[in-house]
Design a protein around this motif. Sequence first.
Motif, PDB file in Angstrom:
ATOM      1  N   PHE A  28       3.154   8.099   2.211  1.00 48.71           N
ATOM      2  CA  PHE A  28       1.977   7.425   1.666  1.00 48.71           C
ATOM      3  C   PHE A  28       1.955   7.421   0.138  1.00 48.71           C
ATOM      4  CE2 PHE A  28       0.783   9.202   5.847  1.00 48.71           C
ATOM      5  CZ  PHE A  28       0.520   8.008   6.507  1.00 48.71           C
ATOM      6  N   LEU A  29       3.075   7.784  -0.504  1.00 51.99           N
ATOM      7  CA  LEU A  29       3.065   7.854  -1.974  1.00 51.99           C
ATOM      8  C   LEU A  29       2.976   6.456  -2.593  1.00 51.99           C
ATOM      9  CD1 LEU A  29       6.085   6.888  -3.104  1.00 51.99           C
ATOM     10  CD2 LEU A  29       6.715   9.154  -2.299  1.00 51.99           C
ATOM     11  N   LYS A  89       0.737   4.375   9.597  1.00 52.74           N
ATOM     12  CA  LYS A  89       1.266   3.862   8.323  1.00 52.74           C
ATOM     13  C   LYS A  89       0.815   2.418   8.084  1.00 52.74           C
ATOM     14  CE  LYS A  89       3.664   3.107   4.699  1.00 52.74           C
ATOM     15  NZ  LYS A  89       3.496   3.742   3.407  1.00 52.74           N
TER      16      LYS A  89
HETATM   17  C1  UGA Z   1       0.909   1.479  -1.513  1.00 51.15           C
HETATM   18  C2  UGA Z   1      -0.022   2.534  -0.908  1.00 51.15           C
HETATM   19  O1  UGA Z   1      -1.110   2.784  -1.813  1.00 51.15           O
HETATM   20  C3  UGA Z   1       0.728   3.844  -0.667  1.00 51.15           C
HETATM   21  O2  UGA Z   1      -0.145   4.776  -0.027  1.00 51.15           O
HETATM   22  C4  UGA Z   1       1.926   3.558   0.257  1.00 51.15           C
HETATM   23  O3  UGA Z   1       2.708   4.727   0.460  1.00 51.15           O
HETATM   24  C5  UGA Z   1       2.813   2.494  -0.386  1.00 51.15           C
HETATM   25  O4  UGA Z   1       2.025   1.290  -0.612  1.00 51.15           O
HETATM   26  C6  UGA Z   1       3.935   2.223   0.565  1.00 51.15           C
HETATM   27  O5  UGA Z   1       3.659   1.751   1.682  1.00 51.15           O
HETATM   28  O6  UGA Z   1       5.076   2.589   0.283  1.00 51.15           O
HETATM   29  P1  UGA Z   1       1.931   0.983  -3.951  1.00 51.15           P
HETATM   30  O7  UGA Z   1       2.354  -0.326  -3.370  1.00 51.15           O
HETATM   31  O8  UGA Z   1       2.902   1.798  -4.721  1.00 51.15           O
HETATM   32  O9  UGA Z   1       1.363   1.945  -2.786  1.00 51.15           O
HETATM   33  O10 UGA Z   1       0.731   0.690  -4.949  1.00 51.15           O
HETATM   34  P2  UGA Z   1      -0.858   0.736  -4.908  1.00 51.15           P
HETATM   35  O11 UGA Z   1      -1.328   1.631  -5.978  1.00 51.15           O
HETATM   36  O12 UGA Z   1      -1.383   0.963  -3.562  1.00 51.15           O
HETATM   37  O13 UGA Z   1      -1.198  -0.772  -5.349  1.00 51.15           O
HETATM   38  C7  UGA Z   1      -0.861  -1.885  -4.544  1.00 51.15           C
HETATM   39  C8  UGA Z   1      -1.467  -3.136  -5.120  1.00 51.15           C
HETATM   40  O14 UGA Z   1      -2.891  -3.130  -4.975  1.00 51.15           O
HETATM   41  C9  UGA Z   1      -1.211  -3.344  -6.621  1.00 51.15           C
HETATM   42  O15 UGA Z   1      -0.919  -4.687  -6.863  1.00 51.15           O
HETATM   43  C10 UGA Z   1      -2.521  -2.938  -7.273  1.00 51.15           C
HETATM   44  O16 UGA Z   1      -2.742  -3.544  -8.513  1.00 51.15           O
HETATM   45  C11 UGA Z   1      -3.505  -3.415  -6.224  1.00 51.15           C
HETATM   46  N1  UGA Z   1      -4.810  -2.704  -6.275  1.00 51.15           N
HETATM   47  C12 UGA Z   1      -4.885  -1.396  -5.976  1.00 51.15           C
HETATM   48  C13 UGA Z   1      -5.948  -3.417  -6.614  1.00 51.15           C
HETATM   49  O17 UGA Z   1      -5.901  -4.639  -6.897  1.00 51.15           O
HETATM   50  N2  UGA Z   1      -7.151  -2.763  -6.632  1.00 51.15           N
HETATM   51  C14 UGA Z   1      -7.265  -1.441  -6.327  1.00 51.15           C
HETATM   52  O18 UGA Z   1      -8.412  -0.929  -6.362  1.00 51.15           O
HETATM   53  C15 UGA Z   1      -6.093  -0.747  -6.000  1.00 51.15           C
END
Ligand code: UGA
Length: 434
Positions: A152-153, A206
């Motif tokens: 989940f990182l 997941k």
């Molecule tokens: C995501 C999940 O958060 C992790 O828990 C998971 O392990 C990972 O996918 C995976 O499946 O490997 P990640 O893709 O690295 O992690 O990034 P996030 O921080 O979740 O952001 C994803 C997208 O959502 C980004 O484009 C971010 O800008 C956007 N986002 C996130 C928003 O637009 N608003 C928010 O409040 C949060």
Amino acid sequence: MQIVVIGTGYVGLVTGTCFAELGMDVVCVDKDKSKIEGLRKGIIPIYEPGLDAMVEANAAAGRLKFVEALEGVVEQADAIFIAVGTPTRRGDGYADLQYVYAAVDEAAALAKSGAVLVTKSTVPPGTGAEIKARIADKYPDAVLHVASNPEFLREGSAIGDFMRPDRVVFGTDHPKAEHVLKEIYYPLEDNSTIFATEIIAAEIIKYAANAFLATKIAFINEVADLCEAADANVQDIARGIGLDHRIGSKFLQAGPGYGGSCFPKDTLAFLEAGKRFGVDLSIVEQVVKSNDERKDGLADRIAKTIDDDLSGKTIALLGLTFKADTDDMRESPAINLVNELHNRGAIIQAYDPQGMEEAKGIFGDKVIYCDTAYCAVENAHALAVVTEWNEFKAVNLERVKTMMAAPNLIDLRNLFDPQRVRELGFSYSSIGRS
Ligand code: UGA
């Protein structure tokens, strides 16, 4: 505990390094020779804060090794983690499992009796059962325990997320596998909940987690649209609903739409998995559609500020990666934006602190690549903030304004205070705020 991790992508490299940091003997295996040679020299193929120092320290301590082939290392492993890519398959959106099965075959042919074979890669529900059937069919003499341990990182905060996760989930169907995984994750027990369940449940957890987080984002983005029309501030709405613990305040940051290597890929694969089980995941389907439309509509937001005419206009973009603290451009909203701006005849000047190399491979000569934010804004008719890099918050907006051809600022990440920016003389628009 001897651990082998197959695949040195984001998840594999962070997982292997963190296991070594927790004191285990880890060998990371990847067929990509140049990557392995680089890692042996301490060259980290991704930008992830803190990872280089941790790789270096654990390699120096002899707990973390990098090799090109399973043979010679997997025979000693108590646990083998498969962390290879599961990209979107062309045509149906399902996860392409060819790399997972190739790793299963190689491991099953060599692993010692009683080893635990764990999928860390995101795999559709039912994959664990298929892996078991495959091993029984192709390697009837192999005694391996199959398990699922989704990760989940997040990119950009990967080490902290790995070391202090809200929860560790693993699915097993044999006490030996459960015992080995509990032992591996024992050092994290004080800070997180260790949740042992069935293999198929772990696989669904997941996808359901990523789909739910994607839903939160798509939801708040639609609320942001309402706020723009109704003259309200979406950040107040996010706070007002997020204070309810049943809802929670995280992942309610409105923006240009979600991107990255996970949410877009996993929501599609989840939909396809639903179909295979004869179930219509209509909410997830709508989330995917809503997010796609949001990303496709970004150019309109910019065009609106310059009389809907982008032809020959210079547009500055600050940030290209899908979020801050990564060099990853996969499914970034910037891709839809750049392509559409280019189609409409705009001249695009862009700067990103870490994403420039990857961006060059994607955009080619559609973009003028700049070394600094100031270089990007020169003579621009509009400036759009696409990624929430901290360094953009410290940009001298007075200087920026004097450098631009017209002071139009479109803040797709709500980095700036509207009142302050307008006082500086900008025509300012942001997401879900008047
Ligand atoms: C995501 C999940 O958060 C992790 O828990 C998971 O392990 C990972 O996918 C995976 O499946 O490997 P990640 O893709 O690295 O992690 O990034 P996030 O921080 O979740 O952001 C994803 C997208 O959502 C980004 O484009 C971010 O800008 C956007 N986002 C996130 C928003 O637009 N608003 C928010 O409040 C949060």
